[in-house]
Structures are given as C-alpha cells and as structure tokens.
Design a protein around this motif. Structure first.
Motif, mmCIF file in Angstrom:
data_model
loop_
_atom_site.group_PDB
_atom_site.id
_atom_site.type_symbol
_atom_site.label_atom_id
_atom_site.label_comp_id
_atom_site.label_asym_id
_atom_site.label_seq_id
_atom_site.Cartn_x
_atom_site.Cartn_y
_atom_site.Cartn_z
ATOM 1 N N THR A 158 0.826 -1.202 0.000
ATOM 2 C CA THR A 158 0.000 0.000 0.000
ATOM 3 C C THR A 158 0.862 1.254 0.000
ATOM 4 O OG1 THR A 158 -1.740 -1.179 1.201
ATOM 5 C CG2 THR A 158 -1.834 1.224 1.241
ATOM 6 N N ALA A 159 1.958 1.232 0.776
ATOM 7 C CA ALA A 159 2.867 2.379 0.818
ATOM 8 C C ALA A 159 3.509 2.621 -0.542
ATOM 9 C CB ALA A 159 3.943 2.153 1.879
ATOM 10 N N LEU A 160 3.864 1.548 -1.242
ATOM 11 C CA LEU A 160 4.453 1.691 -2.571
ATOM 12 C C LEU A 160 3.459 2.300 -3.554
ATOM 13 C CD1 LEU A 160 6.427 -1.668 -2.819
ATOM 14 C CD2 LEU A 160 7.430 0.626 -2.938
ATOM 15 N N ILE A 161 2.208 1.854 -3.497
ATOM 16 C CA ILE A 161 1.182 2.418 -4.380
ATOM 17 C C ILE A 161 1.016 3.907 -4.109
ATOM 18 C CG2 ILE A 161 -1.299 2.426 -4.871
ATOM 19 C CD1 ILE A 161 0.167 0.162 -6.227
ATOM 20 N N HIS A 162 1.038 4.284 -2.841
ATOM 21 C CA HIS A 162 0.902 5.703 -2.475
ATOM 22 C C HIS A 162 2.033 6.521 -3.089
ATOM 23 C CE1 HIS A 162 -0.675 8.688 0.631
ATOM 24 N NE2 HIS A 162 0.337 9.321 0.055
ATOM 25 N N LEU A 163 3.264 6.057 -2.924
ATOM 26 C CA LEU A 163 4.410 6.773 -3.491
ATOM 27 C C LEU A 163 4.360 6.793 -5.018
ATOM 28 C CD1 LEU A 163 7.375 5.495 -1.277
ATOM 29 C CD2 LEU A 163 6.484 7.826 -1.376
ATOM 30 N N GLY A 164 3.956 5.673 -5.609
ATOM 31 C CA GLY A 164 3.876 5.604 -7.066
ATOM 32 C C GLY A 164 2.884 6.599 -7.634
ATOM 33 N N GLN A 165 1.756 6.782 -6.941
ATOM 34 C CA GLN A 165 0.753 7.747 -7.391
ATOM 35 C C GLN A 165 1.310 9.158 -7.336
ATOM 36 O OE1 GLN A 165 -2.287 7.303 -8.727
ATOM 37 N NE2 GLN A 165 -2.519 9.517 -8.939
ATOM 38 N N GLU A 166 2.050 9.471 -6.283
ATOM 39 C CA GLU A 166 2.607 10.817 -6.159
ATOM 40 C C GLU A 166 3.684 11.073 -7.220
ATOM 41 O OE1 GLU A 166 3.730 11.145 -2.045
ATOM 42 O OE2 GLU A 166 1.703 11.724 -1.461
ATOM 43 N N ILE A 167 4.487 10.056 -7.510
ATOM 44 C CA ILE A 167 5.503 10.212 -8.564
ATOM 45 C C ILE A 167 4.829 10.421 -9.912
ATOM 46 C CG2 ILE A 167 7.312 9.009 -9.853
ATOM 47 C CD1 ILE A 167 8.141 7.724 -7.178
ATOM 48 N N ASN A 168 3.787 9.650 -10.192
ATOM 49 C CA ASN A 168 3.063 9.821 -11.457
ATOM 50 C C ASN A 168 2.394 11.193 -11.541
ATOM 51 O OD1 ASN A 168 3.485 7.479 -13.057
ATOM 52 N ND2 ASN A 168 2.148 6.298 -11.720
ATOM 53 N N ASP A 169 1.865 11.679 -10.415
ATOM 54 C CA ASP A 169 1.244 13.006 -10.408
ATOM 55 C C ASP A 169 2.273 14.098 -10.655
ATOM 56 O OD1 ASP A 169 -1.394 12.332 -10.132
ATOM 57 O OD2 ASP A 169 -1.502 12.683 -7.973
ATOM 58 N N LEU A 170 3.481 13.903 -10.140
ATOM 59 C CA LEU A 170 4.542 14.881 -10.367
ATOM 60 C C LEU A 170 4.998 14.873 -11.819
ATOM 61 C CD1 LEU A 170 6.779 14.485 -7.191
ATOM 62 C CD2 LEU A 170 5.743 16.609 -7.971
ATOM 63 N N ARG A 171 5.145 13.686 -12.376
ATOM 64 C CA ARG A 171 5.684 13.572 -13.735
ATOM 65 C C ARG A 171 4.640 13.831 -14.807
ATOM 66 N NH1 ARG A 171 10.244 8.686 -13.504
ATOM 67 N NH2 ARG A 171 11.931 10.215 -13.479
ATOM 68 N N ASN A 172 3.442 13.358 -14.576
ATOM 69 C CA ASN A 172 2.387 13.501 -15.582
ATOM 70 C C ASN A 172 1.087 13.950 -14.929
ATOM 71 O OD1 ASN A 172 3.824 12.303 -18.025
ATOM 72 N ND2 ASN A 172 4.019 10.637 -16.541
ATOM 73 N N PRO A 173 1.037 15.185 -14.442
ATOM 74 C CA PRO A 173 -0.169 15.655 -13.759
ATOM 75 C C PRO A 173 -1.351 15.751 -14.715
ATOM 76 C CG PRO A 173 1.310 17.476 -14.193
ATOM 77 C CD PRO A 173 2.064 16.228 -14.548
ATOM 78 N N PRO A 174 -2.557 15.487 -14.217
ATOM 79 C CA PRO A 174 -3.748 15.659 -15.056
ATOM 80 C C PRO A 174 -3.834 17.102 -15.540
ATOM 81 C CG PRO A 174 -4.280 14.499 -13.025
ATOM 82 C CD PRO A 174 -2.895 15.026 -12.861
ATOM 83 N N PRO A 175 -4.424 17.346 -16.694
ATOM 84 C CA PRO A 175 -4.572 18.721 -17.203
ATOM 85 C C PRO A 175 -5.215 19.637 -16.162
ATOM 86 C CG PRO A 175 -5.231 17.137 -18.877
ATOM 87 C CD PRO A 175 -5.003 16.342 -17.626
ATOM 88 N N GLY A 176 -4.573 20.780 -15.952
ATOM 89 C CA GLY A 176 -5.081 21.727 -14.968
ATOM 90 C C GLY A 176 -4.497 21.540 -13.587
ATOM 91 N N ASN A 177 -3.787 20.408 -13.370
ATOM 92 C CA ASN A 177 -3.209 20.127 -12.056
ATOM 93 C C ASN A 177 -1.680 20.213 -12.063
ATOM 94 O OD1 ASN A 177 -5.745 19.652 -11.060
ATOM 95 N ND2 ASN A 177 -5.253 17.682 -10.135
ATOM 96 N N GLU A 178 -1.143 20.934 -13.041
ATOM 97 C CA GLU A 178 0.304 21.023 -13.154
ATOM 98 C C GLU A 178 0.955 21.607 -11.901
ATOM 99 O OE1 GLU A 178 -1.403 20.800 -17.213
ATOM 100 O OE2 GLU A 178 -1.827 21.991 -15.417
ATOM 101 N N ASN A 179 0.265 22.502 -11.234
ATOM 102 C CA ASN A 179 0.797 23.119 -10.020
ATOM 103 C C ASN A 179 -0.129 22.875 -8.834
ATOM 104 O OD1 ASN A 179 3.210 24.522 -11.133
ATOM 105 N ND2 ASN A 179 1.660 25.574 -12.367
ATOM 106 N N ALA A 180 -0.675 21.670 -8.787
ATOM 107 C CA ALA A 180 -1.602 21.331 -7.706
ATOM 108 C C ALA A 180 -0.903 21.418 -6.352
ATOM 109 C CB ALA A 180 -2.154 19.928 -7.921
ATOM 110 N N PRO A 181 -1.580 21.893 -5.328
ATOM 111 C CA PRO A 181 -0.964 21.975 -3.993
ATOM 112 C C PRO A 181 -0.749 20.579 -3.415
ATOM 113 C CG PRO A 181 -3.292 22.521 -3.878
ATOM 114 C CD PRO A 181 -2.953 22.420 -5.341
ATOM 115 N N LEU A 182 0.052 20.527 -2.373
ATOM 116 C CA LEU A 182 0.387 19.258 -1.732
ATOM 117 C C LEU A 182 -0.860 18.508 -1.275
ATOM 118 C CD1 LEU A 182 2.696 17.449 -0.754
ATOM 119 C CD2 LEU A 182 2.728 18.755 1.370
ATOM 120 N N TYR A 183 -1.876 19.233 -0.819
ATOM 121 C CA TYR A 183 -3.102 18.592 -0.338
ATOM 122 C C TYR A 183 -3.706 17.695 -1.411
ATOM 123 C CZ TYR A 183 -7.912 18.016 1.291
ATOM 124 O OH TYR A 183 -9.109 17.474 1.673
ATOM 125 N N ILE A 184 -3.770 18.196 -2.639
ATOM 126 C CA ILE A 184 -4.384 17.428 -3.734
ATOM 127 C C ILE A 184 -3.579 16.167 -4.023
ATOM 128 C CG2 ILE A 184 -5.003 17.461 -6.180
ATOM 129 C CD1 ILE A 184 -6.816 19.150 -4.409
#
Length: 243
Positions: A158-184
């Motif tokens: 579960t911890a790995l999935i959590h980190l993987g999601q954050e890495i993917n969000d950093l590298r390929n953020p959804p449109p409009g979320n390029e500068n999403a705050p940490l909360y998102i």
C-alpha cells in the motif's frame, strides 16, 4: 505549492526542496530529543464500531485468503506488488494502481527511469544526499524512495502504491493540475492506495489516529462520502494540510 518545481514543455526541469515530494524549503536535522509530550489518541469511538477487531488497519496485499503476506514481498516487494495488481478487477482505479506499481524497479532492475528504492531506517540523512545523481531519467528528475519494511509490515504494498501515485502526479499531472498543492497530491495518493487495500475486502480499515475509512456495514450509497470525510479530516488534522 511545492518549494521549487519548474516545468518546461511538460517536463520537470527543476525539483528542489525537502521532505515529502520536496514540498518544504528547509530541512531540520534533529541531534537530540527530550521532554517529549505525547498526543493521546482516543480510539473509543473506533473500538465501539469495530468491537475491538484486529482488522482495523491495512490487511495487506496477498492476505485476502488469510494466509498472510506473500513471501515474495520479503525479497522483491515490487515484483510481488506487480503480481497482486495484475489480479485486480478491471476499472479506472485498477489502471491507476497498475500504473503506480510499474513506477518502481524490481530487485533485478535496481533503478527504473530515475526511481530507486531503499529499505531501512528513515531518520538519517543519506551520505550522498547533496551530490549530483548519475542515473538516467526521462525527465531529469530522480526519485529516491526510502521505506522501513519492519515498520510497514503487510502495509508495504500500500505504501508503494501511495508513493507511485505521487511520482506519477509529479511527472504527468492531469490537465489543470500542473501546479496542484500538496493537499491534492496527498489526497490522490491516499485514494488510490486505500482502493488497493479495499480490493482485499477487509471488514474495517482505519487511518492512523483512528479515522475510520471503511466499514463493510456502511450502506453502499454512503460509502464514498464517508470515506472522503474521513480522509479530509485525516489530512487536515494529522498531516496538517489544508485545501
């Protein structure tokens, strides 16, 4: 916003700062701690619901049969995680889980597109923390992930999935979320990682601090709102984040 995150042409060209997702502009190194005051967590409400069930926290991958975590997690957690993710029912969250698992290198790969994993204590600064990286990365960013296997136990996947999601969000953020705050980004990480846990059908699931994220007795129509309420409270009160 994160301390320093610069993009050009959709790629990360600068990533600085410290802590979770390089979110903070400074790093404090503690040499000693004394006169600690603990925070009391009242689990009475949670215990009243679960009636003392031991299944209040992450049951862990490969535990749906009650046989315990797959032995493969002991020597190649990523390979085991990829196997577990491949068994999930098709759907958008499964696609995200599989994509997040694929971020990490297996033991044979060692490093994958700039992502590496260390297993051990997390309270020490790495000796080479301030030296330039030499690994290849498609966008120039290196992600060094450190996890304490002894503490995580069956929650490692579960911890790995959590980190993987954050890495993917950093590298390929959804449109409009390029500068999403940490909360998102933290919210996204928890949504996907909790979904991974719930695929193994636990009776109850709670986040640290006694936030009940899942009760199998909840009416289906109320589950989504109850889970989001618990996650919102957890992020605001325990991780000290806000929208």
């Amino acid at each position: 916003a994160r301390a320093t995150l610069d993009r050009k042409g959709g790629k990360i060209v600068g990533l600085g700062g410290f802590g979770d997702m390089n979110a903070y502009p400074a790093q404090l190194v503690l040499e000693s701690v004394s006169d600690v005051t603990g925070k009391k967590v009242d689990y009475a409400k949670l215990d009243a619901i679960t009636k003392g069930s031991s299944e209040q926290f992450t049951p862990g991958p490969s535990e749906s049969s009650g046989q315990g975590m797959s032995s493969l997690y002991l020597f190649d957690p990523v390979a085991a995680l990829l196997q577990d993710a491949a068994k999930l029912s098709p759907g958008p969250l499964t696609t995200a889980i599989q994509k997040d698992a694929a971020v990490f290198p297996t033991v044979k790969e060692k490093i994958k597109d700039g992502v590496s994993i260390n297993y051990g204590a997390m309270d020490d600064v790495l000796a080479n923390a301030d030296t330039p990286g030499t690994a290849d990365s498609s966008d120039g960013a290196l992600f060094v992930c450190t996890l304490n296997k002894d503490r995580l136990g069956s929650s490692l996947g579960t911890a790995l999935i959590h980190l993987g999601q954050e890495i993917n969000d950093l590298r390929n953020p959804p449109p409009g979320n390029e500068n999403a705050p940490l909360y998102i980004m933290e919210n996204n990480g928890w949504v996907v990682s909790v979904s991974f846990t719930l695929a193994y059908r636990p009776k109850f699931f709670a986040l640290p601090g006694g936030y009940l994220m899942w009760d199998s007795a909840w009416p289906p129509a109320e589950r989504q709102s109850k889970m989001q309420d618990a996650l919102t409270s957890f992020l605001a009160n325990e991780e000290m984040l806000s929208k």
